[in-house]
Scaffold this motif. Structure first.
Motif, PDB file in Angstrom:
ATOM      1  N   LEU A   1      19.103   4.058  -3.296  1.00 49.69           N
ATOM      2  CA  LEU A   1      17.859   3.496  -3.821  1.00 49.69           C
ATOM      3  C   LEU A   1      16.815   4.588  -4.031  1.00 49.69           C
ATOM      4  N   PHE A   2      16.629   5.441  -3.027  1.00 55.47           N
ATOM      5  CA  PHE A   2      15.628   6.499  -3.149  1.00 55.47           C
ATOM      6  C   PHE A   2      16.054   7.585  -4.134  1.00 55.47           C
ATOM      7  N   ALA A   3      17.366   7.703  -4.373  1.00 58.06           N
ATOM      8  CA  ALA A   3      17.847   8.669  -5.357  1.00 58.06           C
ATOM      9  C   ALA A   3      17.802   8.130  -6.778  1.00 58.06           C
ATOM     10  N   SER A   4      17.537   6.832  -6.914  1.00 52.68           N
ATOM     11  CA  SER A   4      17.512   6.210  -8.236  1.00 52.68           C
ATOM     12  C   SER A   4      16.195   6.518  -8.950  1.00 52.68           C
ATOM     13  N   GLU A   5      16.305   7.022 -10.162  1.00 50.88           N
ATOM     14  CA  GLU A   5      15.097   7.329 -10.935  1.00 50.88           C
ATOM     15  C   GLU A   5      14.364   6.062 -11.353  1.00 50.88           C
ATOM     16  N   SER A   6      15.115   5.014 -11.655  1.00 54.18           N
ATOM     17  CA  SER A   6      14.473   3.765 -12.063  1.00 54.18           C
ATOM     18  C   SER A   6      13.666   3.159 -10.912  1.00 54.18           C
ATOM     19  N   TYR A   7      14.172   3.300  -9.681  1.00 59.18           N
ATOM     20  CA  TYR A   7      13.420   2.764  -8.545  1.00 59.18           C
ATOM     21  C   TYR A   7      12.159   3.585  -8.288  1.00 59.18           C
ATOM     22  N   ARG A   8      12.247   4.897  -8.423  1.00 53.63           N
ATOM     23  CA  ARG A   8      11.056   5.733  -8.245  1.00 53.63           C
ATOM     24  C   ARG A   8      10.016   5.426  -9.320  1.00 53.63           C
ATOM     25  N   ASN A   9      10.476   5.225 -10.548  1.00 49.85           N
ATOM     26  CA  ASN A   9       9.535   4.856 -11.608  1.00 49.85           C
ATOM     27  C   ASN A   9       8.890   3.500 -11.328  1.00 49.85           C
ATOM     28  N   SER A  10       9.687   2.574 -10.815  1.00 49.55           N
ATOM     29  CA  SER A  10       9.142   1.265 -10.479  1.00 49.55           C
ATOM     30  C   SER A  10       8.127   1.364  -9.339  1.00 49.55           C
ATOM     31  N   ALA A  11       8.390   2.252  -8.374  1.00 52.23           N
ATOM     32  CA  ALA A  11       7.452   2.434  -7.259  1.00 52.23           C
ATOM     33  C   ALA A  11       6.131   3.017  -7.744  1.00 52.23           C
ATOM     34  N   TRP A  12       6.197   4.044  -8.620  1.00 51.10           N
ATOM     35  CA  TRP A  12       4.958   4.619  -9.152  1.00 51.10           C
ATOM     36  C   TRP A  12       4.203   3.614 -10.010  1.00 51.10           C
ATOM     37  N   LEU A  13       4.934   2.851 -10.797  1.00 55.92           N
ATOM     38  CA  LEU A  13       4.290   1.815 -11.611  1.00 55.92           C
ATOM     39  C   LEU A  13       3.586   0.795 -10.718  1.00 55.92           C
ATOM     40  N   THR A  14       4.259   0.365  -9.658  1.00 53.28           N
ATOM     41  CA  THR A  14       3.662  -0.613  -8.748  1.00 53.28           C
ATOM     42  C   THR A  14       2.414  -0.050  -8.094  1.00 53.28           C
ATOM     43  N   PHE A  15       2.464   1.217  -7.701  1.00 54.42           N
ATOM     44  CA  PHE A  15       1.315   1.843  -7.042  1.00 54.42           C
ATOM     45  C   PHE A  15       0.103   1.871  -7.959  1.00 54.42           C
ATOM     46  N   TRP A  16       0.271   2.369  -9.172  1.00 53.37           N
ATOM     47  CA  TRP A  16      -0.872   2.479 -10.080  1.00 53.37           C
ATOM     48  C   TRP A  16      -1.345   1.112 -10.554  1.00 53.37           C
ATOM     49  N   PHE A  17      -0.405   0.200 -10.804  1.00 58.12           N
ATOM     50  CA  PHE A  17      -0.786  -1.147 -11.208  1.00 58.12           C
ATOM     51  C   PHE A  17      -1.599  -1.841 -10.118  1.00 58.12           C
ATOM     52  N   THR A  18      -1.173  -1.689  -8.867  1.00 53.41           N
ATOM     53  CA  THR A  18      -1.885  -2.318  -7.757  1.00 53.41           C
ATOM     54  C   THR A  18      -3.270  -1.718  -7.578  1.00 53.41           C
ATOM     55  N   ILE A  19      -3.382  -0.411  -7.680  1.00 49.31           N
ATOM     56  CA  ILE A  19      -4.678   0.249  -7.518  1.00 49.31           C
ATOM     57  C   ILE A  19      -5.643  -0.163  -8.628  1.00 49.31           C
ATOM     58  N   VAL A  20      -5.167  -0.161  -9.871  1.00 51.32           N
ATOM     59  CA  VAL A  20      -6.044  -0.491 -11.004  1.00 51.32           C
ATOM     60  C   VAL A  20      -6.512  -1.936 -10.918  1.00 51.32           C
ATOM     61  N   GLN A  21      -5.595  -2.869 -10.691  1.00 52.59           N
ATOM     62  CA  GLN A  21      -6.009  -4.274 -10.607  1.00 52.59           C
ATOM     63  C   GLN A  21      -6.888  -4.520  -9.398  1.00 52.59           C
ATOM     64  N   ASN A  22      -6.674  -3.764  -8.330  1.00 51.84           N
ATOM     65  CA  ASN A  22      -7.503  -3.907  -7.131  1.00 51.84           C
ATOM     66  C   ASN A  22      -8.945  -3.497  -7.415  1.00 51.84           C
ATOM     67  N   ILE A  23      -9.122  -2.323  -7.977  1.00 52.32           N
ATOM     68  CA  ILE A  23     -10.472  -1.822  -8.259  1.00 52.32           C
ATOM     69  C   ILE A  23     -11.158  -2.685  -9.313  1.00 52.32           C
ATOM     70  N   ALA A  24     -10.408  -3.064 -10.358  1.00 55.51           N
ATOM     71  CA  ALA A  24     -11.002  -3.887 -11.416  1.00 55.51           C
ATOM     72  C   ALA A  24     -11.415  -5.261 -10.885  1.00 55.51           C
ATOM     73  N   THR A  25     -10.589  -5.847 -10.032  1.00 58.24           N
ATOM     74  CA  THR A  25     -10.923  -7.163  -9.471  1.00 58.24           C
ATOM     75  C   THR A  25     -12.159  -7.087  -8.596  1.00 58.24           C
ATOM     76  N   LEU A  26     -12.231  -6.082  -7.731  1.00 55.82           N
ATOM     77  CA  LEU A  26     -13.392  -5.940  -6.852  1.00 55.82           C
ATOM     78  C   LEU A  26     -14.664  -5.666  -7.655  1.00 55.82           C
ATOM     79  N   ALA A  27     -14.559  -4.810  -8.671  1.00 52.15           N
ATOM     80  CA  ALA A  27     -15.743  -4.469  -9.461  1.00 52.15           C
ATOM     81  C   ALA A  27     -16.266  -5.688 -10.220  1.00 52.15           C
ATOM     82  N   LEU A  28     -15.386  -6.407 -10.898  1.00 54.95           N
ATOM     83  CA  LEU A  28     -15.823  -7.568 -11.669  1.00 54.95           C
ATOM     84  C   LEU A  28     -16.303  -8.698 -10.765  1.00 54.95           C
TER      85      LEU A  28
END
Length: 329
Positions: free
Chosen positions: A95-122
Motif C-alpha cells: 500500500l505504501f509503495a503504491s503510487e496511486s495510494y500516495r497520490n490519493s493521500a496527498w489529494l485527501t490532505f490538501w482537499f481536507t485542508i482547503v475545505q476546512n479553511i474555506a468552511t471556517l472562513a465563510l
C-alpha cells in the motif's frame, strides 16, 4: 452533656460510635461526590437492560466490523472469499509503495485542508454578519441552516447538475464568460466542484457553533472597545476572535474528520472519483479497492489506517477541549 443529648452529625448512620476517633473523622470528611458516583439501581439487570441497546449497536456496527477489518488486513483473500492466506504486513508495504495510494493521500490532505479553511472562513463571516442584520434575521438563519437538513448525496447531485457542462446553469454562465469548464474531463474542475459541494454542506454546522460562541462573548468588552473608538472589524479581531479560539480549534478538528470520512457520498454523487482518479480520496479508495476491485486485503489495510487517523483526531479533539485556555483582553 448526657449521651442522649449528643447531636449525631448528618450522614453518620445511627448507632455509630461518636468517639471512634479516626472512623468518625473519615465519615465526616468523606467527599459528597462519592454519592454521585454510586449506582442507584437496586437491580443490576435494569442498568444492563438500559445500556444494552447502545452496546448492541456498538458491537455489531463498530467492534465486530473493526475486528473483521483488522483480521483481513493481514491476509490475502481471493475475490470470491473462498480462501485466505496469511501474508503479514505485505498489504501495508504494498500500500505504501503504491503510487496511486500516495497520490490519493496527498489529494485527501490538501482537499481536507482547503475545505476546512474555506468552511471556517465563510461560517465565521456569516456568523459575524448575524449580529448586524436587523430585518429578516430569522429568515437569514433559516436559509443558512437548510443545507444541514439535506442528505449529502442529494447535495452532491444538486451541485453536479448546477455545474454540468451541458445543461448546468452555472456551467453555462462560466462558458459565457469565455472560461473552460468540464469536471468530467478536467481534474482541476472536478476537484473544485467537490470542494464547493463539501463546503456548502458543512458550513451550517460551523455556523451554529460560531454564532453560539460569539453570543457568549461579554457585551461589556465590545462596548468598552467601541467607546475607545474601535470599529466593528477591529472589535472582532481583537476581542471576539481570541475568545472563540477554543471553538475554532474544536471545529478545525471536526472539519478534518468530516473531510476524511463524511465526504464519500458527495464524491460518489458528483464525480465518482474521476476523472482518472483525480478526486479519489482515501475513504473513496477503500470503497473502490474493496467493492469494485474486490481486493479485500488492501481495502482492509486502508481501513485500519483510516481507523488510526480517526482515533488520532479524537484524542486531539479531547485534548483541545480539556485544555485550559486563559485570555487577557
Amino acid at each position: 452533656m448526657p449521651a442522649a443529648d449528643v447531636l449525631i452529625p448528618a450522614g453518620v448512620p445511627k448507632g455509630t460510635p461518636l468517639f471512634g476517633g479516626r472512623r468518625l473523622f473519615e465519615r465526616l470528611t468523606r467527599s459528597s461526590e462519592d454519592g454521585l458516583k454510586r449506582a442507584h439501581f437496586k437491580n443490576h439487570w435494569i442498568a444492563a437492560a438500559l445500556l444494552s441497546p447502545q452496546l448492541i449497536i456498538l458491537l455489531f456496527f463498530f467492534f465486530i466490523p473493526s475486528w473483521k477489518a483488522l483480521s483481513l488486513a493481514f491476509v490475502q483473500v481471493d475475490p470470491f472469499g473462498g480462501k485466505s492466506l496469511f501474508v503479514g504486513w505485505r498489504n501495508f508495504t504494498e500500500l505504501f509503495a503504491s503510487e496511486s495510494y500516495r497520490n490519493s493521500a496527498w489529494l485527501t490532505f490538501w482537499f481536507t485542508i482547503v475545505q476546512n479553511i474555506a468552511t471556517l472562513a465563510l461560517a465565521g463571516a456569516l456568523a459575524f454578519a448575524t449580529d448586524h442584520i436587523i430585518r429578516g434575521r430569522f429568515a437569514y438563519r433559516s436559509i443558512l441552516l437548510l443545507p444541514y437538513a439535506i442528505a449529502p448525496v442529494i447535495s452532491g447531485a444538486i451541485w453536479a447538475y448546477l455545474f454540468n457542462p451541458t445543461v448546468g446553469p452555472v456551467a453555462m454562465g462560466i462558458h459565457a464568460m469565455g472560461l473552460p469548464w468540464d469536471p468530467n474531463l478536467r481534474s482541476g474542475d472536478a476537484l473544485i466542484l467537490i470542494t464547493i459541494s463539501a463546503v456548502w454542506k458543512h458550513i451550517c454546522y460551523d455556523y451554529i457553533f460560531l454564532v453560539a460562541a460569539m453570543l457568549a462573548v461579554p457585551q461589556s468588552l465590545r462596548e468598552a472597545a467601541a467607546i475607545d473608538g474601535a470599529g466593528q472589524l477591529k472589535r472582532f479581531f481583537t476581542i471576539s476572535l481570541p475568545l472563540i479560539t477554543p471553538t475554532i480549534m474544536y471545529l478545525f478538528i471536526i472539519n478534518m474528520v468530516y473531510g476524511l470520512f463524511d465526504t464519500f457520498p458527495i464524491i460518489d454523487a458528483v464525480t465518482s472519483g474521476g476523472p482518472a482518479g483525480s478526486t479519489t480520496t482515501l475513504v473513496y479508495k477503500v470503497y473502490q479497492d474493496g467493492f469494485v476491485m474486490l481486493n479485500l486485503g488492501s481495502s482492509a489495510a486502508q481501513s485500519v489506517i483510516l481507523m488510526i487517523l480517526a482515533v488520532t483526531f479524537t484524542v486531539l479533539q479531547f485534548r483541545a477541549m480539556d485544555r485550559k485556555v486563559n485570555y487577557q483582553v
